[in-house]
Design a protein around this motif. Structure first.
Motif, short mmCIF file in Angstrom:
data_model
loop_
_atom_site.label_atom_id
_atom_site.label_comp_id
_atom_site.label_asym_id
_atom_site.label_seq_id
_atom_site.Cartn_x
_atom_site.Cartn_y
_atom_site.Cartn_z
N ALA A 47 0.85 -1.19 0.00
CA ALA A 47 0.00 0.00 0.00
C ALA A 47 0.89 1.24 0.00
CB ALA A 47 -0.91 -0.01 1.22
N ALA A 48 0.91 1.94 -1.13
CA ALA A 48 1.77 3.13 -1.25
C ALA A 48 0.99 4.22 -1.97
CB ALA A 48 3.05 2.78 -2.02
N ALA A 49 1.65 5.38 -2.14
CA ALA A 49 0.99 6.56 -2.70
C ALA A 49 -0.31 6.82 -1.95
CB ALA A 49 0.74 6.39 -4.20
N GLY A 50 -0.23 6.67 -0.64
CA GLY A 50 -1.40 6.85 0.20
C GLY A 50 -1.64 8.29 0.55
N ASN A 57 -6.83 5.48 4.82
CA ASN A 57 -5.54 4.89 5.16
C ASN A 57 -5.49 3.43 4.75
OD1 ASN A 57 -6.73 3.32 7.30
ND2 ASN A 57 -6.73 5.18 8.56
N ALA A 58 -4.35 2.83 4.89
CA ALA A 58 -4.15 1.45 4.44
C ALA A 58 -4.99 0.47 5.24
CB ALA A 58 -2.68 1.07 4.52
N THR A 59 -5.23 0.75 6.51
CA THR A 59 -6.06 -0.14 7.32
C THR A 59 -7.45 -0.26 6.74
OG1 THR A 59 -4.81 0.44 9.33
CG2 THR A 59 -7.00 -0.51 9.64
N GLN A 60 -8.00 0.87 6.29
CA GLN A 60 -9.33 0.84 5.68
C GLN A 60 -9.32 0.08 4.36
OE1 GLN A 60 -9.41 5.12 5.87
NE2 GLN A 60 -11.11 5.11 7.33
N ARG A 100 -0.25 -11.12 0.18
CA ARG A 100 0.00 -10.50 1.47
C ARG A 100 -0.15 -9.00 1.32
NH1 ARG A 100 5.40 -12.28 4.43
NH2 ARG A 100 4.55 -10.67 5.80
N TYR A 101 -0.85 -8.38 2.26
CA TYR A 101 -1.04 -6.94 2.24
C TYR A 101 -0.04 -6.30 3.20
CZ TYR A 101 -5.50 -8.40 0.20
OH TYR A 101 -6.47 -8.98 -0.58
N LEU A 102 0.79 -5.41 2.66
CA LEU A 102 1.89 -4.84 3.42
C LEU A 102 1.75 -3.33 3.52
CD1 LEU A 102 4.80 -6.83 1.71
CD2 LEU A 102 3.58 -7.44 3.81
#
Length: 535
Positions: free
Chosen positions: A224-227, A249-252, A267-269
């Protein structure tokens, strides 16, 4: 292959044969006139990136995906002293990146066409280039040491993913933007419930695009980037804490993906700036101690804002009345020059009103039909588009310290439109530089000239449609159908109502959809026109 996360969309990819530094955004002044700051803060990684670029031994590459300053950071790049590395940039019609790096003093600059492959020991670096209208972007793939990393950052390649995977083979690690990066609806004057509804729809649309891409690619890991950025200007600080906006955010995202792809194996990183990932084992070689989480985010942002206070004190300045009037006249001249080059001006059916907050009774009225910019005391039409900003902020555009698009992304303006319909020509008029205006118009005509048709199925019926999206030419045969009637563009997720002739639900664009005669309803699909969800 080791992948060091630099924050936002930045990475350092190291293989046995090369080092590739991607989109290092490290400047302590952030981007877009300091409106956006890196989240989490990554300024401390500047010495590390300089070391990677300056240390001989391996072949070294700097890749910059596009001109947006949260990817292209001239301030940081100016601090790199030893420049015996190769710069990789996409070859756009607008030559800004080529021109800048042509004067940078590096070993060489390679301006890459779409699909350009640069060989490295044991693999290659390949760029994928996308340019439609005002949207210029690129993605990068690194293959080496038996692994493959594909980073599409903000690049809207969703309608091409099936072909890319077929041609390139398995992808181990994948990264793509998941958060918003646009001024709508952030800068628009909506009622709170309308703002929240629009934001939620955009957020879910972005999440769905990531999910469909993961279905196609099936990587071993997704980064998860460019967040979301941090908004630390006191006037914008509230954006960090809105209940619903376009900056999730990445959690959402991960919660959405786990529900949307219950059988997914990727895998989600969510790495922190400085974390190093082994692409083979998918284990972290090293991780930084400080982790930003949803639980500590509020305190983290308040501390971050205190550390950056001097940035915002330094950009404030009260203008004299004479300076404001000079900027007002310069702005009128700039808008007129833009309008003179806008060949498609007659398509805009509403005027644009531009207000400097210091001169509320001297509005600039852009009359597209008459091709004239003049001063009026008040808004004269109910059907209109408005822009309000300060003389100090727009003056930085006129002084060429910001591009028009940088200014829009600074969020230091307020917009409204009635009716609330996206108008692509007016949108381009605001965001395009003067020297690019004619090319912008030519790009729209080129997209509209694509008349190839295809067949899609929706609600058990078959429709003939224009194959390419009228917005920016995405291949709609790679789209999908929702609710049995809406064809969704894979690139920007525009919806087209097939039961209403293919008219877009957001504006007046159309696919000229036609229900096929009953005798053609049973014909089998061909692979080229398969309407099933592909992304």
């Amino acid at each position: 292959m080791h992948i060091t996360f630099l924050g936002h969309a930045g990475f350092v990819v190291e293989t046995a044969g090369a080092i590739v530094v991607m989109d290092p955004w490290l400047s302590p002044r952030g981007a877009f006139d300091s409106a956006w700051m890196q989240l989490p803060c990554n300024h401390h990684l500047a010495p590390l990136v300089r070391e990677k670029l300056e240390t001989p031994g391996k072949e070294r590459y700097l890749y910059v995906s596009h001109e947006h300053k949260d990817h292209f950071d001239p301030e940081f790049l100016a601090t790199v002293r030893q420049r015996d590395f190769t710069v990789l940039v996409p070859r756009f019609h607008r030559s800004e990146l080529q021109d800048v790096f042509g004067k940078y003093g590096c070993k060489r600059v390679i301006a890459c066409e779409d699909g350009h492959e640069v060989p490295i020991k044991g693999g290659y670096v390949k760029l994928f280039v996308s340019e439609q209208g005002t949207n210029r972007d690129s993605a990068v793939m690194v293959r080496g040491d038996g692994q493959c990393f594909l980073n599409i950052n903000d690049c809207k390649l969703h309608d091409r993913m099936v072909r890319i995977v077929a041609e390139e083979g398995p992808i181990d690690v994948f990264s793509a933007q998941f958060s918003g990066a646009i001024w709508h609806p952030t800068c628009y004057e909506y009622a709170p419930d309308t703002y929240a509804a629009i934001s939620l729809k955009k957020r879910e649309s972005k999440f769905e695009a990531v999910a469909r891409t993961l279905e196609v690619i099936q990587p071993r890991a997704y980064i998860a980037a460019a967040g979301p950025a941090a908004f630390l200007d006191p006037a914008q600080f509230h954006l960090n804490f809105e209940a619903v906006n376009i900056f999730p955010n990445a959690t959402q995202l991960f919660a959405f993906l786990k529900q949307r792809l219950p059988r997914g194996t990727a895998r989600y990183l969510e790495p922190m700036p400085g974390d190093v990932l082994d692409a083979k084992s998918l284990e972290y070689v090293s991780q930084v101690a400080e982790r930003v989480t949803p639980e500590n985010l509020r305190d983290y942002l308040h501390d971050y804002a205190k550390r950056q206070e001097s940035v915002f004190r330094g950009r404030r300045r009260n203008l004299l009345v004479a300076e404001v009037r000079e900027i007002h006249e310069r702005l009128r001249t700039e808008l007129q020059r833009k309008l003179d080059l806008l060949d498609l001006h007659e398509r805009v059916g509403m005027p644009l009103y531009v207000e400097l907050t210091e001169l509320p009774e001297q509005l600039l009225r852009v009359d597209f039909k008459a091709r004239r910019v003049h001063v009026v005391a008040n808004i004269q039409e109910e059907v209109r588009y408005t822009l309000k900003t300060s003389a100090a902020d727009v003056g930085r555009v006129l002084d060429r310290k910001l591009t028009w698009e940088d200014f829009l992304l600074s969020f230091r303006l307020r917009l409204s439109r009635n009716p609330d319909v996206y108008e692509p020509v007016l949108h381009g008029f605001l965001g395009v530089e003067i020297e690019d205006m004619r090319e912008f118009c030519e790009g729209i005509r080129s997209t509209e000239s694509q008349r190839e048709r295809t067949v899609v199925e929706a609600g058990g019926r078959r429709f003939s449609i224009q194959r390419f999206c009228p917005h920016q030419g995405a291949d709609l045969s790679e789209g999908w159908v929702e609710e049995g009637r809406y064809l969704v563009c894979p690139r920007h997720r525009w919806q087209f109502d097939l039961e209403a002739g293919g008219v877009c639900t957001q504006n007046t664009s159309t696919l000229c959809a036609e229900l096929l005669p009953e005798r053609e309803q049973e014909k089998p699909q061909t692979p080229a026109t398969d309407p099933q969800p592909r992304l």
